[in-house]
Design an enzyme around this catalytic site. Sequence first.
Site, PDB file in Angstrom:
ATOM      1  N   GLU A 168      76.726 -29.279  10.370  1.00  0.00           N
ATOM      2  CA  GLU A 168      76.712 -30.298   9.954  1.00  0.00           C
ATOM      3  C   GLU A 168      76.457 -31.017   8.064  1.00  0.00           C
ATOM      4  OE1 GLU A 168      76.986 -33.587   9.835  1.00  0.00           O
ATOM      5  OE2 GLU A 168      76.929 -34.507  12.400  1.00  0.00           O
ATOM      6  N   ASP A 169      76.798 -31.212   7.965  1.00  0.00           N
ATOM      7  CA  ASP A 169      76.974 -31.406   6.179  1.00  0.00           C
ATOM      8  C   ASP A 169      76.119 -32.539   6.201  1.00  0.00           C
ATOM      9  OD1 ASP A 169      78.779 -33.222   6.825  1.00  0.00           O
ATOM     10  OD2 ASP A 169      79.656 -33.975   4.546  1.00  0.00           O
ATOM     11  N   THR A 221      86.311 -34.869   2.356  1.00  0.00           N
ATOM     12  CA  THR A 221      86.342 -36.812   2.121  1.00  0.00           C
ATOM     13  C   THR A 221      85.389 -36.764   1.843  1.00  0.00           C
ATOM     14  OG1 THR A 221      86.363 -36.281   4.486  1.00  0.00           O
ATOM     15  CG2 THR A 221      87.966 -36.736   4.544  1.00  0.00           C
ATOM     16  N   ASP A 268      81.517 -31.479  12.221  1.00  0.00           N
ATOM     17  CA  ASP A 268      81.562 -32.385  12.524  1.00  0.00           C
ATOM     18  C   ASP A 268      82.960 -32.554  11.387  1.00  0.00           C
ATOM     19  OD1 ASP A 268      81.238 -34.875  10.606  1.00  0.00           O
ATOM     20  OD2 ASP A 268      80.556 -33.929   9.141  1.00  0.00           O
ATOM     21  N   LEU A 269      83.068 -33.328  10.784  1.00  0.00           N
ATOM     22  CA  LEU A 269      84.694 -33.751  10.514  1.00  0.00           C
ATOM     23  C   LEU A 269      83.873 -33.950   8.789  1.00  0.00           C
ATOM     24  CD1 LEU A 269      87.818 -33.530  10.647  1.00  0.00           C
ATOM     25  CD2 LEU A 269      86.996 -36.483  10.334  1.00  0.00           C
ATOM     26  N   ASP A 270      84.004 -35.074   8.156  1.00  0.00           N
ATOM     27  CA  ASP A 270      84.075 -35.617   6.999  1.00  0.00           C
ATOM     28  C   ASP A 270      82.881 -34.495   6.339  1.00  0.00           C
ATOM     29  OD1 ASP A 270      85.464 -38.119   7.091  1.00  0.00           O
ATOM     30  OD2 ASP A 270      83.994 -38.726   8.133  1.00  0.00           O
ATOM     31  N   LYS A 290      75.994 -40.225   4.317  1.00  0.00           N
ATOM     32  CA  LYS A 290      76.889 -39.150   5.331  1.00  0.00           C
ATOM     33  C   LYS A 290      76.230 -39.292   6.903  1.00  0.00           C
ATOM     34  CE  LYS A 290      77.648 -36.039   1.099  1.00  0.00           C
ATOM     35  NZ  LYS A 290      77.353 -34.960   0.896  1.00  0.00           N
ATOM     36  N   SER A 311      82.438 -36.100  15.440  1.00  0.00           N
ATOM     37  CA  SER A 311      82.637 -37.241  14.840  1.00  0.00           C
ATOM     38  C   SER A 311      82.165 -38.580  14.330  1.00  0.00           C
ATOM     39  CB  SER A 311      84.039 -37.020  13.474  1.00  0.00           C
ATOM     40  OG  SER A 311      83.812 -38.136  12.674  1.00  0.00           O
ATOM     41  N   ALA A 312      81.789 -39.041  13.243  1.00  0.00           N
ATOM     42  CA  ALA A 312      81.065 -40.747  13.343  1.00  0.00           C
ATOM     43  C   ALA A 312      82.546 -41.568  12.740  1.00  0.00           C
ATOM     44  CB  ALA A 312      80.102 -41.258  12.359  1.00  0.00           C
ATOM     45  N   LYS A 337      74.708 -40.772  14.899  1.00  0.00           N
ATOM     46  CA  LYS A 337      74.427 -40.277  14.475  1.00  0.00           C
ATOM     47  C   LYS A 337      72.716 -41.269  13.808  1.00  0.00           C
ATOM     48  CE  LYS A 337      77.814 -37.522  14.153  1.00  0.00           C
ATOM     49  NZ  LYS A 337      78.794 -36.503  12.633  1.00  0.00           N
TER      50      LYS A 337
HETATM   51  C1  BG6 Z   1      80.850 -39.647   8.540  1.00  0.00           C
HETATM   52  C2  BG6 Z   1      81.035 -40.130   7.349  1.00  0.00           C
HETATM   53  O1  BG6 Z   1      81.934 -39.314   9.424  1.00  0.00           O
HETATM   54  O2  BG6 Z   1      81.830 -41.206   9.166  1.00  0.00           O
HETATM   55  C3  BG6 Z   1      80.476 -41.455   7.056  1.00  0.00           C
HETATM   56  O3  BG6 Z   1      80.380 -38.765   6.983  1.00  0.00           O
HETATM   57  C4  BG6 Z   1      81.717 -42.340   7.516  1.00  0.00           C
HETATM   58  O4  BG6 Z   1      80.478 -41.650   5.093  1.00  0.00           O
HETATM   59  C5  BG6 Z   1      81.427 -42.238   8.952  1.00  0.00           C
HETATM   60  O5  BG6 Z   1      80.892 -43.256   7.590  1.00  0.00           O
HETATM   61  C6  BG6 Z   1      82.343 -43.600   9.198  1.00  0.00           C
HETATM   62  O6  BG6 Z   1      83.469 -43.042   8.734  1.00  0.00           O
HETATM   63  P1  BG6 Z   1      84.927 -43.728   9.058  1.00  0.00           P
HETATM   64  O7  BG6 Z   1      86.216 -42.494   8.512  1.00  0.00           O
HETATM   65  O8  BG6 Z   1      85.402 -44.536  10.332  1.00  0.00           O
HETATM   66  O9  BG6 Z   1      84.800 -45.073   8.028  1.00  0.00           O
HETATM   67 MG    MG Z   2      80.331 -35.121   7.251  1.00  0.00          MG
END
Ligand code: BG6
Ligand code: MG
Length: 217
Positions: A168-169, A16, A8-10, A44, A113-114, A144
């Site tokens: 994953e966090d 972030t 996962d990224l964030d 998250k 990542s989402a 997710k």
């Molecule tokens: C996820 C984050 O990785 O991405 C969420 O954990 C976030 O908090 C989601 O809403 C969507 O991200 P973005 O950058 O498309 O708004």
């Molecule tokens: Mg995350």
Amino acid sequence: MKKAFIFDLDGVIVDTAKFHYLAWRNLAKGINFDFTEEQNEQFKGVSRVRSLELLLDMANYTATQEEKDIWLVQKNEEYLSYIKKMDQSEILPDVPRVLKHLLSKKQGVALGSASKNARPILERVALLDKFQAIVDGNDVTIAKPNPEVFIKGAQALQTQNVDCIVFEDSIAGVQAANTAGMISIGIGNAEVLHEADHVFANFTQISNEFLDHLIER
Ligand code: BG6
Ligand code: MG
């Protein structure tokens, strides 16, 4: 033995999650809602659109579609203003060591990542070239905890789900990995992420020996 490690990224690769929280909190203030860090746990891993729905539910606020559209843009603009200032110092501790170790062992490495901002963030922190596949919020149709993002990551690396390990966090992300039949590794609080197969506070707690054990199992 080849496994696929899907990150996962964030909140896993870069710090972030705090920027997402700040941007949502400021938006919440505008409708007189005090959005707490505890409530943010549910956000998250959750898509931008779904996060706004959750926030409005929590605040008990019925918004028009026009308000929602404006707020989604506003939230992302504030988030991007934080992202613009990011550099490699935002990479979470020991992420480069773990990536280097996995790549030296010729393992598959993908992003799942989402976020729709995943590529620009990886570019900013100079990690884009470490990933053999990137599946992000622009590629998935179901967010997710649906496992689509990780299943697409596994397919991109031509790996079976059972041979994938997900970092994953978020609760939603751990559930997505579990549903896909992948090994889930929670990064963060063990109580929050109790559904994960393993939980570590951060990557400094994950040794190369543990990674080798995952590769060989
Ligand atoms: C996820 C984050 O990785 O991405 C969420 O954990 C976030 O908090 C989601 O809403 C969507 O991200 P973005 O950058 O498309 O708004
Ligand atoms: Mg995350």
